[in-house]
Design an enzyme around this catalytic site. Structure first.
Site, short mmCIF file in Angstrom:
data_model
loop_
_atom_site.label_atom_id
_atom_site.label_comp_id
_atom_site.label_asym_id
_atom_site.label_seq_id
_atom_site.Cartn_x
_atom_site.Cartn_y
_atom_site.Cartn_z
N SER A 1 -10.47 0.06 6.81
CA SER A 1 -9.79 0.18 5.52
C SER A 1 -9.10 -1.09 5.03
CB SER A 1 -8.76 1.30 5.58
OG SER A 1 -9.38 2.55 5.47
N SER B 1 -9.93 2.26 2.63
CA SER B 1 -8.99 2.96 1.80
C SER B 1 -8.00 2.04 1.07
CB SER B 1 -8.16 3.92 2.66
OG SER B 1 -7.36 3.22 3.58
N LYS C 1 0.85 -1.20 0.00
CA LYS C 1 0.00 0.00 0.00
C LYS C 1 0.88 1.24 0.00
CE LYS C 1 -3.97 2.05 2.48
NZ LYS C 1 -4.87 1.95 3.65
#
Lengths: 483, 495, 111
Positions: free
Chosen positions: B183, B159, B78
């Protein structure tokens, strides 16, 4: 008789409180492993934590915590076993994270008190509100470029102790004495070096004025005053400004000001105009700071003797209050004095240290931590005085020679043959010569002009190159003149 | 079998058996990325050359006899994890050009175990969002689509939308993700994969771009529960550089997956039975409980009376911390700077931050600034931290009666990219089931458990006791086995 | 749980005026155009109205959570006082938008 400033409308009292920022002595910063040494190349003592880089996190330096606890103990203050760090949020060019990690709601040290001594010998107790740990900001340089300020983050993250006083001071002198006292205690403790020139210690001075019998009026904060003298000047300048404002029928607004040392006035600080909403909240990157009481007790047991205790000990040794005060102002001086006095007459030692030795420091622009004469040698000189090897004036000659050569006094006495003459016969012979050469003055003396006595002593000493034992010379001259 | 169809466990086995090399595995994934990423936008930065070099080095280590726990396994990271020498943007314009000189602890742990990084996965800007539509690098598309409406592009959740989409589309065997309010779990559920947010403190936050410090926690997403367990074992561990990192041993999570649930008591929080909840979600939840009972667990109703305040609590705490954490993006030391001729410092700040942050980030910074501002701290932040303490206490009391809690992962399946974009609060409701675990610091695992009427994946969530991820994995694996989730997204490598 | 309908009701009860929105934006150092002020006002008021429901929770005597740890007795670890970092001015300055020699440059600040 309390201190007041006379305005057009009569006398005004001053109310003064100090927030002292003292840089903690530690190897590494409060929340990072970067070094704290003064004077390094710009941005060379900066970790990514200090520069507020993404993803960087603070970890507390144990020694900084210990130093705060030691200081709290030295200020006779409450040590809080549970405290917490908070974030103080504001934007500034040299504040990389956009917040300062400080302690707002729960400081590590609570209330305490210190006693200050004023010029007239009176003492006064000043309350300590709190002491908390926080990180320093970086440094902005405004004079390197026409349109830019330059940022150096070497200081960013260095541990500071903020020591907040009660508004207990009433005159510039008290403010100066308080700052002096705090500096003295911190230096004794070894928790701050107190070097105000290097910014290791600076004060925010809160000043308000009032008429006798009133409550508090609005105060202003004069930021970042960096010497004891300037603190005293800033207090007076700010008080006079406020008196002027009140007396012209206006209001004093609470604001942050700067002391212009060149012009001796305070002025409003533009950059802080809207920085008052700090949005404090608990620092989520740090769990609460919890101390073990055993650890605090161990720190307490290991505290050095503090100036007040040392001063009391010196007066008990027979020193005057003044000498005790002067000798304890700096820990290094006290240590020097104690080395000189060890096993010797304390009063004689105090006289020599505060007299000839201090004068020599002044003259040579040296410091007690870098003395021109070692405490051991000065002690040896006192021994030569005590065993009557040297007279007072010879001792002064030897001391001068010690300053010049750095040699031990015994060596100088040997080399220069400065040993005092205590042989009565030898003195009598010299006195006889002096009298023979000044027969007219002998006659005058004997006919009643007794103040010529000193002349004969002086001539005798001169003839003996100062080496005659003064008491013996006196005695012999007196006997011979009585003839 | 196409190399991208391996599970992470399967790939480890194949590498160990020598039937495939890391270079082959990595190339297969890079090919998939080249083909699908232009559409899915799951990666912000693809580090193909570095990945191949790392894969070669891994194969070489293997020949030398050094085999780490993730030796040669291609992963997505990420883009919130700082990676030394590789641009890290946090999905924000303000960090568009930021190249960290340091590696996050979690990604370093993965490298130390031999992993190969394919690139940096897309995300909502600064991890703020539930749809991965707020990224400065553009939205991520969910590789799944509705059976009866295949043209509507769906969000992957957020997210960690890029991480979840990449793993679901077989563009990585697993990915790192972070979870502040859901998330990891929400995008995992939307993309039909597994994802765990471990206990707060289990993974170091050092080197992860901070959103809300007291809520952020890293974790993995992968296609199976066991794969998550393997990844978490590598990612987790005490880190002295994070003061909130837990100094606790990291158990063998993969082993715990096979413990089963016999004799476990599974809590069903009655407050999670919301009015107007989609019948499919209710049915899936009931089905999950039935599976666990069939496997020997007992299901018990529990009460989490303050759970209904979790979202508003979260939307005070998270923006407040974010408003402070994001103050460092000021155009002075790194990242974007916007000035006009004659700009003073204040103007520089205001222009830089207005241009550098997207709308949702600006909105949250402003809310956070407001709730912390003079006179409001007690009413908002302090109040929220108190309610948070009550939520934590609710869980503690529940865990006196049960060993784990089962809930739906999300209130719905993935929605369209143009849906729910105009009302921030409607968007925030996505995290309704997940956010409690963040507030209480507890581990939560999303497991793909079924499909909705449109053929979109739905997930269940297992919430465990603090530092008891092992039970969470055991329950999750049991659900996974019972659900036998074999559906595949339409967009995937090797398809 | 709060529904958009209820939120709109809250909005009417308590809402921030545009001056407050401007003050917050200024505190947060985010430049807002006039048109953005209106939009921000509507959105922020919507969210704040929804958050308002927290006030109904009885929290008398509740110790607020400190940080995110699930363990109530979490305490800070202390590190030894050793220099382990620094000496990397180039790396510190490498990402700077305006590097001035060994310094970060910003528009001149008047104190």
């Amino acid at each position: 008789m309390s201190y007041t400033i006379e305005g057009r409308t009569g006398p005004w009292e001053l109310v003064i409180g100090l927030e002292i920022h003292a840089q903690v002595i530690s190897q590494a910063k409060l929340f990072s492993g970067a070094a704290t040494a003064f004077g390094a190349e710009p941005n060379s003592q900066v970790s990514f934590i200090d520069a507020g880089f993404p993803g960087m996190l603070p970890v507390i330096n144990q020694e900084c915590v210990a130093q705060a606890v030691r200081t709290g103990l030295g200020l006779n203050a409450q040590v809080n076993l549970w405290s917490r760090f908070d974030r103080k949020n504001y934007f500034y060019a040299d504040l990389p994270q956009g917040y300062q990690i400080s302690q707002f709601a729960h400081p590590i040290i609570g209330e305490g008190a210190v006693e200050i001594t004023l010029g007239d010998g009176t003492t006064k107790t000043i309350g300590i509100t709190r002491l908390h740990l926080e990180q320093d900001a970086g440094k902005s340089l405004h004079d390197q470029h026409a349109t830019k300020s330059f940022i150096d983050l070497n200081r960013s993250g260095v541990a500071l102790m903020e020591i907040v006083s009660e508004p207990d001071m009433r005159s510039p002198e008290e403010a100066g004495a308080y700052l002096t006292k705090i500096r003295q205690i911190l230096r004794y403790l070894g928790t701050c070096d107190g070097n105000m020139d290097e910014g290791s210690m600076r004060a925010d001075v809160n000043v308000s004025v009032r008429k006798a019998g009133e409550g508090f009026r609005t105060r202003c904060e004069v930021k970042n005053v960096n010497s004891i003298r300037f603190v005293m000047q800033a207090v007076e300048a700010e008080a006079r400004r406020q008196i002027e404002v009140w007396e012209s029928g206006e209001e004093v607004f609470q604001e942050t000001r700067l002391f212009d040392t060149a012009r001796g006035v305070t002025r409003s600080m533009r950059s802080k105009e809207d920085a008052h909403d700090y949005r404090y909240f608990p620092e989520p990157d740090l769990p609460p700071l919890v101390l073990d009481s055993d650890w605090v007790a161990a720190l307490k047991a290991a505290l050095p003797e503090l100036p007040d205790a040392r001063r009391a000990r010196y007066t008990a040794m027979g020193l005057t209050a003044y000498d005790a005060h002067v000798l304890t102002l700096e820990k290094e001086t006290a240590v020097f004095f104690e080395t000189v006095a060890k096993g010797r007459d304390a009063k004689l030692a105090a006289n020599w240290v505060t007299g000839d030795f201090f004068a020599a420091l002044n003259r040579l622009k040296r410091d007690v931590s870098d003395p021109p004469v070692t405490a051991e040698n000065l002690g040896a000189l006192l021994d030569l005085i005590s065993d009557k090897t040297l007279s007072g004036s010879l001792a002064k000659q030897v001391f001068e020679a010690m300053l010049e050569t750095g040699k031990a006094p015994g060596e100088i006495v040997e080399e220069r043959g400065l040993k005092q003459v205590t042989d009565t016969g030898a003195i009598e012979a010299v006195v006889a010569q002096v009298m023979a050469a000044n027969a007219d003055k002998v006659a005058e003396y004997r006919s009643g002009k007794e103040k010529l006595f000193g002349f004969f002593v002086g001539q005798t000493m001169k003839a003996m190159q100062g080496k005659g034992n003064p008491a013996l010379v006196n005695e012999v001259v007196k006997t011979a003149l009585a003839g | 079998m196409h190399p991208t169809d391996f599970t992470l466990r399967g790939a480890i086995d194949a590498l160990n058996e020598g039937t495939i090399s890391s270079v082959e595995l990595t190339n297969a994934h890079l090919d998939g990325i080249a083909k699908l990423n232009p559409r899915l936008n799951a990666y912000i930065t693809v580090t193909a050359e570095k990945a191949l070099a790392a894969a070669k080095a891994s194969d070489e280590r293997r020949r030398q006899g050094t085999v780490g726990a993730l030796e040669g396994i291609p992963l997505a990271i990420k883009d919130l994890f700082c990676t030394a020498g590789t641009r890290t943007t946090a999905g924000s314009r303000i960090l568009d050009s930021f190249v960290p000189p340091y590696e996050s602890t979690v990604s370093q742990n993965l490298l130390d175990d031999g992993a190969v990084f394919l690139g940096k996965a897309n995300l909502d800007e600064f991890a703020m969002g539930s749809s991965n539509t707020t990224s400065a690098s553009g939205p991520v598309e969910n590789p799944w689509s509705r059976a009866n409406d295949p043209d509507t592009r769906l969000v992957p959740g957020g997210s960690s939308g890029g991480s979840a989409a990449a793993v679901a589309a077989r563009l990585a065997l697993g990915a790192t993700a972070t979870d502040t309010g859901g998330s990891i779990r929400q995008p995992a559920a939307f993309c039909g994969i597994a994802g765990i947010k471990p206990t707060y403190g289990r993974c170091s936050r050092f080197g992860i771009v901070a959103f809300a410090s007291s809520l952020d926690q890293a974790g993995p997403v992968a296609r199976t529960v066991e794969d998550c367990a393997i990844l978490l074992k590598s990612m987790a561990g005490f880190d002295p550089r994070d003061s909130t990192s837990a100094d606790m041993p990291v158990p063998d999570f993969a082993k715990a997956c096979e413990r089963g649930v016999k004799g476990l008591r599974i809590g069903v929080p009655k407050e999670y039975r919301l009015d107007g909840m989609a019948p499919e979600i209710v049915a899936l939840w009931e089905q999950g409980l039935a599976w666990l009972r069939d496997a020997g667990a007992e299901t018990v109703e529990v009460s989490l009376p303050h759970a209904k305040y979790a979202l508003p609590t979260y939307y005070i705490v998270a923006p407040a911390e974010a408003s402070s954490n994001l103050a460092r993006y000021d155009g002075v030391r790194f990242g974007m700077r916007v000035t006009e001729p004659g700009s003073d410092l204040r103007d520089l700040y205001e222009r830089t931050r207005a241009a550098g942050f997207g709308a949702e980030v600006r909105r949250r910074i402003m809310i956070g600034t407001y709730v912390l501002s003079a006179g409001y701290y007690d009413a908002y932040y302090l109040k929220a931290q108190k309610v948070r303490a009550l939520i934590r206490r609710d869980f503690e009391q529940a865990y006196e009666k049960v060993d784990a809690i089962l809930t739906p992962a999300t209130p719905s399946a993935a929605f369209g990219m143009d849906e729910k974009q105009d009302d921030p609060v409607a968007m925030y409701l996505n995290d309704i089931f997940t956010v409690t675990a963040n507030l209480a610091g507890l581990p939560g695992l999303a497991v793909p458990a079924g499909l909705d009427g449109q053929g979109l994946p739905l997930g269940l969530q297992v919430i465990g006791r603090a530092f008891d991820e092992e039970t969470v994995f055991a329950v999750g694996r049991t659900l996974e086995r019972a659900a036998n989730f074999t559906a595949l997204p339409g967009l995937r490598a090797g398809a | 749980m709060g529904k958009p309908r209820q939120i709109k009701d809250f909005l009417k009860k308590m809402s921030l005026d545009t001056a407050t929105i401007r003050r917050i934006a200024s505190l947060a150092r985010i430049r807002l155009d006039e048109s953005e002020v209106q939009q921000a006002q509507a959105e922020i008021n919507g969210i704040l109205g929804w958050i308002e429901q927290l006030q109904e929770v009885e929290t008398e005597g509740v110790e607020p959570m400190a940080g995110g740890s699930p363990v109530a007795q979490a305490r800070a670890r202390l590190r030894p006082d050793v220099v382990t970092d620094g000496g990397q001015a180039d790396a510190i300055l490498a990402n700077a938008p305006d590097r001035q020699g060994e310094y970060f440059g910003v528009p001149k600040v008047v104190e």
